[in-house]
Scaffold this motif. Structure first.
Motif, PDB file in Angstrom:
ATOM      1  N   GLY B  49       0.702  -1.322   0.109  1.00  0.00           N
ATOM      2  CA  GLY B  49      -0.039  -0.109  -0.021  1.00  0.00           C
ATOM      3  C   GLY B  49       1.023   1.430  -0.049  1.00  0.00           C
ATOM      4  N   ILE B  50       0.235   2.348  -0.310  1.00  0.00           N
ATOM      5  CA  ILE B  50       0.809   3.647  -0.402  1.00  0.00           C
ATOM      6  C   ILE B  50       0.065   4.484   0.528  1.00  0.00           C
ATOM      7  CG2 ILE B  50       1.272   5.737  -1.861  1.00  0.00           C
ATOM      8  CD1 ILE B  50       2.916   3.442  -2.696  1.00  0.00           C
ATOM      9  N   THR B  51       0.960   5.422   1.474  1.00  0.00           N
ATOM     10  CA  THR B  51       0.446   6.452   2.273  1.00  0.00           C
ATOM     11  C   THR B  51       1.441   7.411   2.702  1.00  0.00           C
ATOM     12  OG1 THR B  51      -0.933   6.767   4.612  1.00  0.00           O
ATOM     13  CG2 THR B  51       0.881   5.364   4.322  1.00  0.00           C
ATOM     14  N   THR B  52       1.172   8.421   3.396  1.00  0.00           N
ATOM     15  CA  THR B  52       2.198   9.173   3.681  1.00  0.00           C
ATOM     16  C   THR B  52       2.209   9.173   5.719  1.00  0.00           C
ATOM     17  OG1 THR B  52       0.753  11.188   4.450  1.00  0.00           O
ATOM     18  CG2 THR B  52       1.618  10.974   2.077  1.00  0.00           C
ATOM     19  N   VAL B  53       3.481   9.347   6.074  1.00  0.00           N
ATOM     20  CA  VAL B  53       3.872   9.469   7.423  1.00  0.00           C
ATOM     21  C   VAL B  53       5.154  10.086   7.680  1.00  0.00           C
ATOM     22  CG1 VAL B  53       5.287   7.201   7.553  1.00  0.00           C
ATOM     23  CG2 VAL B  53       3.822   7.731   9.250  1.00  0.00           C
ATOM     24  N   GLY B  58      11.068   5.794  15.230  1.00  0.00           N
ATOM     25  CA  GLY B  58       9.861   5.178  15.958  1.00  0.00           C
ATOM     26  C   GLY B  58       8.716   4.896  15.450  1.00  0.00           C
ATOM     27  N   LEU B  59       8.338   5.759  14.250  1.00  0.00           N
ATOM     28  CA  LEU B  59       7.063   5.298  13.560  1.00  0.00           C
ATOM     29  C   LEU B  59       7.333   4.057  12.704  1.00  0.00           C
ATOM     30  CD1 LEU B  59       5.719   8.822  12.812  1.00  0.00           C
ATOM     31  CD2 LEU B  59       4.551   7.129  13.889  1.00  0.00           C
ATOM     32  N   LYS B  60       8.486   3.975  12.293  1.00  0.00           N
ATOM     33  CA  LYS B  60       8.862   2.826  11.542  1.00  0.00           C
ATOM     34  C   LYS B  60       8.580   1.569  12.419  1.00  0.00           C
ATOM     35  CE  LYS B  60      12.499   2.832   8.969  1.00  0.00           C
ATOM     36  NZ  LYS B  60      13.924   3.261   8.828  1.00  0.00           N
ATOM     37  N   LYS B  61       8.431   1.475  13.533  1.00  0.00           N
ATOM     38  CA  LYS B  61       7.951   0.472  14.701  1.00  0.00           C
ATOM     39  C   LYS B  61       6.505   0.592  14.845  1.00  0.00           C
ATOM     40  CE  LYS B  61      12.550   0.527  16.817  1.00  0.00           C
ATOM     41  NZ  LYS B  61      13.104   0.693  18.380  1.00  0.00           N
ATOM     42  N   ASP B  62       6.073   1.787  15.185  1.00  0.00           N
ATOM     43  CA  ASP B  62       4.626   2.059  15.560  1.00  0.00           C
ATOM     44  C   ASP B  62       3.716   1.342  14.764  1.00  0.00           C
ATOM     45  OD1 ASP B  62       5.014   3.194  18.029  1.00  0.00           O
ATOM     46  OD2 ASP B  62       5.580   5.095  16.985  1.00  0.00           O
ATOM     47  N   LEU B  63       3.811   1.764  13.004  1.00  0.00           N
ATOM     48  CA  LEU B  63       3.009   1.509  12.146  1.00  0.00           C
ATOM     49  C   LEU B  63       2.844  -0.032  12.034  1.00  0.00           C
ATOM     50  CD1 LEU B  63       2.987   3.703   8.900  1.00  0.00           C
ATOM     51  CD2 LEU B  63       1.087   3.316  10.698  1.00  0.00           C
ATOM     52  N   PRO B  64       4.121  -0.897  11.884  1.00  0.00           N
ATOM     53  CA  PRO B  64       3.976  -2.575  11.873  1.00  0.00           C
ATOM     54  C   PRO B  64       3.251  -3.002  13.064  1.00  0.00           C
ATOM     55  CG  PRO B  64       6.222  -1.666  11.451  1.00  0.00           C
ATOM     56  CD  PRO B  64       5.300  -0.222  11.752  1.00  0.00           C
TER      57      PRO B  64
ATOM     58  N   THR C  76       2.023   4.082  25.094  1.00  0.00           N
ATOM     59  CA  THR C  76       3.369   4.785  24.560  1.00  0.00           C
ATOM     60  C   THR C  76       3.523   4.109  23.303  1.00  0.00           C
ATOM     61  OG1 THR C  76       4.158   4.938  27.004  1.00  0.00           O
ATOM     62  CG2 THR C  76       5.714   5.152  25.116  1.00  0.00           C
ATOM     63  N   TYR C  77       3.975   5.250  22.363  1.00  0.00           N
ATOM     64  CA  TYR C  77       4.234   4.775  21.259  1.00  0.00           C
ATOM     65  C   TYR C  77       5.805   5.113  20.973  1.00  0.00           C
ATOM     66  CZ  TYR C  77      -0.631   4.651  19.821  1.00  0.00           C
ATOM     67  OH  TYR C  77      -1.859   4.184  19.821  1.00  0.00           O
ATOM     68  N   HIS C  78       6.438   4.271  20.127  1.00  0.00           N
ATOM     69  CA  HIS C  78       7.877   4.517  19.855  1.00  0.00           C
ATOM     70  C   HIS C  78       8.098   6.027  19.450  1.00  0.00           C
ATOM     71  CE1 HIS C  78       8.757   0.388  20.322  1.00  0.00           C
ATOM     72  NE2 HIS C  78       7.711   0.265  19.594  1.00  0.00           N
ATOM     73  N   HIS C  79       7.224   6.483  18.532  1.00  0.00           N
ATOM     74  CA  HIS C  79       7.285   7.720  18.098  1.00  0.00           C
ATOM     75  C   HIS C  79       7.514   8.743  19.398  1.00  0.00           C
ATOM     76  CE1 HIS C  79       6.770  11.498  15.728  1.00  0.00           C
ATOM     77  NE2 HIS C  79       5.901  11.993  16.598  1.00  0.00           N
ATOM     78  N   ASP C  80       6.971   8.742  20.152  1.00  0.00           N
ATOM     79  CA  ASP C  80       6.870   9.494  21.401  1.00  0.00           C
ATOM     80  C   ASP C  80       8.448   9.462  22.180  1.00  0.00           C
ATOM     81  OD1 ASP C  80       4.026   9.913  20.958  1.00  0.00           O
ATOM     82  OD2 ASP C  80       3.775   8.264  22.420  1.00  0.00           O
ATOM     83  N   ALA C  81       8.942   8.499  21.977  1.00  0.00           N
ATOM     84  CA  ALA C  81      10.347   8.336  22.419  1.00  0.00           C
ATOM     85  C   ALA C  81      11.245   9.195  21.880  1.00  0.00           C
ATOM     86  CB  ALA C  81      10.902   6.986  22.658  1.00  0.00           C
ATOM     87  N   THR C  82      11.077   9.291  20.263  1.00  0.00           N
ATOM     88  CA  THR C  82      11.905  10.132  19.321  1.00  0.00           C
ATOM     89  C   THR C  82      11.952  11.395  19.837  1.00  0.00           C
ATOM     90  OG1 THR C  82      11.380   8.271  17.565  1.00  0.00           O
ATOM     91  CG2 THR C  82      12.176  10.452  17.000  1.00  0.00           C
ATOM     92  N   TRP C  83      10.442  11.901  19.766  1.00  0.00           N
ATOM     93  CA  TRP C  83      10.473  13.528  19.871  1.00  0.00           C
ATOM     94  C   TRP C  83       9.928  13.979  21.108  1.00  0.00           C
ATOM     95  CZ3 TRP C  83      13.119  15.582  16.576  1.00  0.00           C
ATOM     96  CH2 TRP C  83      13.118  15.358  14.898  1.00  0.00           C
ATOM     97  N   GLY C  84       9.351  12.964  22.047  1.00  0.00           N
ATOM     98  CA  GLY C  84       8.657  13.485  23.360  1.00  0.00           C
ATOM     99  C   GLY C  84       7.512  14.475  23.030  1.00  0.00           C
ATOM    100  N   GLY C  86       4.631  13.263  22.329  1.00  0.00           N
ATOM    101  CA  GLY C  86       3.334  12.356  22.701  1.00  0.00           C
ATOM    102  C   GLY C  86       2.262  12.212  21.854  1.00  0.00           C
ATOM    103  N   ASN C  87       2.369  12.409  20.578  1.00  0.00           N
ATOM    104  CA  ASN C  87       1.425  12.348  19.484  1.00  0.00           C
ATOM    105  C   ASN C  87       1.553  11.006  18.524  1.00  0.00           C
ATOM    106  OD1 ASN C  87       3.423  13.561  18.100  1.00  0.00           O
ATOM    107  ND2 ASN C  87       2.152  15.055  16.869  1.00  0.00           N
ATOM    108  N   GLY C  88       2.256  10.024  19.377  1.00  0.00           N
ATOM    109  CA  GLY C  88       2.291   8.964  18.333  1.00  0.00           C
ATOM    110  C   GLY C  88       1.009   8.291  17.759  1.00  0.00           C
ATOM    111  N   PHE C  89      -0.177   8.443  18.681  1.00  0.00           N
ATOM    112  CA  PHE C  89      -1.379   8.008  18.266  1.00  0.00           C
ATOM    113  C   PHE C  89      -1.875   8.933  16.910  1.00  0.00           C
ATOM    114  CE2 PHE C  89      -2.184  11.382  21.088  1.00  0.00           C
ATOM    115  CZ  PHE C  89      -3.479  12.050  20.507  1.00  0.00           C
ATOM    116  N   SER C  90      -1.666  10.114  17.089  1.00  0.00           N
ATOM    117  CA  SER C  90      -1.792  10.962  15.808  1.00  0.00           C
ATOM    118  C   SER C  90      -1.471  10.568  14.501  1.00  0.00           C
ATOM    119  CB  SER C  90      -1.537  12.538  16.315  1.00  0.00           C
ATOM    120  OG  SER C  90      -1.824  12.936  17.558  1.00  0.00           O
ATOM    121  N   HIS C  91      -0.121  10.193  14.441  1.00  0.00           N
ATOM    122  CA  HIS C  91       0.625   9.824  13.412  1.00  0.00           C
ATOM    123  C   HIS C  91       0.220   8.491  13.020  1.00  0.00           C
ATOM    124  CE1 HIS C  91       3.853  13.001  13.076  1.00  0.00           C
ATOM    125  NE2 HIS C  91       3.694  12.911  14.283  1.00  0.00           N
ATOM    126  N   VAL C  92       0.149   7.557  13.633  1.00  0.00           N
ATOM    127  CA  VAL C  92      -0.341   6.362  12.826  1.00  0.00           C
ATOM    128  C   VAL C  92      -1.943   6.236  12.730  1.00  0.00           C
ATOM    129  CG1 VAL C  92       1.303   4.874  14.315  1.00  0.00           C
ATOM    130  CG2 VAL C  92      -1.013   5.182  15.375  1.00  0.00           C
TER     131      VAL C  92
END
Lengths: 139, 139, 139
Positions: B49-53, B58-64, C76-84, C86-92
């Motif tokens: 699939g295709i999306t934006t992120v 961190g997100l490379k772990k969160d999305l999976p 907690t999302y891995h993204h939150d550890a990257t930037w602090g 706290g919006n990992g949920f928003s990104h995914v």
């Protein structure tokens, strides 16, 4: 550069009824007089969606099971309180999947994968008569 | 008004392997001779699939992890009974995410956010050689 | 064949704040001088998405509840550890929903269903000033 608006009609049964509309889209592109471009496949209405999938009997069961897990029937949605039509699950599923898909084509041929079909998924809780738009643009 | 079909090639590892293809899409738009318009990013195949992120570790772990929660590996899908290739989870994830993304551009520049990357996600259960379409249209 | 780039501005509150931008998109199409074609509605940024839904009070609660179930706040999302931030949920959530929607139009009218609205959903964890792109193409 040209624009052609075509319509694909389908009677659906609802509750995650999946229809392969690939041949319909291919036919509309082939007869459009447009050789290279994109076709936007769009379903008007807020209880259906468009995506691609390998259209085979297993996935025709798997996808409904996925949506049943993500947004179950048999629980109450706030939408049901608004209208009393009991299809809150249909609306949230449709919003999640999305109403549009854009497929590129070249020399009159859709650039789909071999096992990739364009599908209309009707999430409503009753039979519907759907009219899908194929907006063909290109030269 | 012109149409240009470009191809972006990527070797992927599967199981939610995420690839940033933003620079590839930017390069194709920059060399297309088209100044204002849209690029349709489309992946042929039914397990990607295709999306934006925001493409960061961190997100490379969160999305999976999100997709593992929504459509887990390690359970049986009806699709697996059809083909025995064990990638039912890949197919339903791909259908849910979607195969197309359309990005507008102006003066040759994609109108993305600062932290927003275009990504190919390969959901298959094995390594693949992917060919993503960038269909560029405009004037 | 013409291309017009238009901008729709919205102040949002975040945490799944849903805005009906249908009239804005209709106005931009109506004043574009383009009669038949497509409008690509695209949100720059990686914590917001675009889809269609019936914009009524019930679904304005149901959709946030769906996203809370799929990708909860409060974990907690891995993204939150990257930037602090706290919006990992928003990104995914944003990556799952998607940043683009393409709507066909004819004789200047969007081919939406009667109860189908175009919405911007802001998933971020704070108020934002959003600029949505409406890329109008056609003849």
């Amino acid at each position: 550069m040209k624009v052609q608006t075509r319509y694909i009609h389908r009677k659906t049964k609802g509750i995650c009824d999946i229809h392969d509309i690939t041949k319909d889209v291919e036919n509309e592109v082939a007869t459009s007089g447009i050789i290279n471009g994109t076709v936007t496949v769009f379903v008007p209405g807020s209880t259906a969606g468009i995506t691609t999938v390998e259209f085979e009997p297993g996935l025709k069961k798997d996808l409904p099971e996925l949506f049943e897990k993500l947004a179950p029937t048999g629980v109450t949605y706030h939408h049901d309180a608004t209208w009393g039509d009991g299809n809150g699950f249909s609306h949230v599923r449709a919003a999640l999947l999305g109403a549009s898909l854009v497929v590129p084509f070249n020399n009159g041929t859709l650039l789909l994968g071999t096992w990739q079909q364009i599908v209309l998924i009707d999430f409503d809780n009753r039979a519907r008569q759907r009219k899908v738009i194929a907006q063909i643009m290109g030269d």
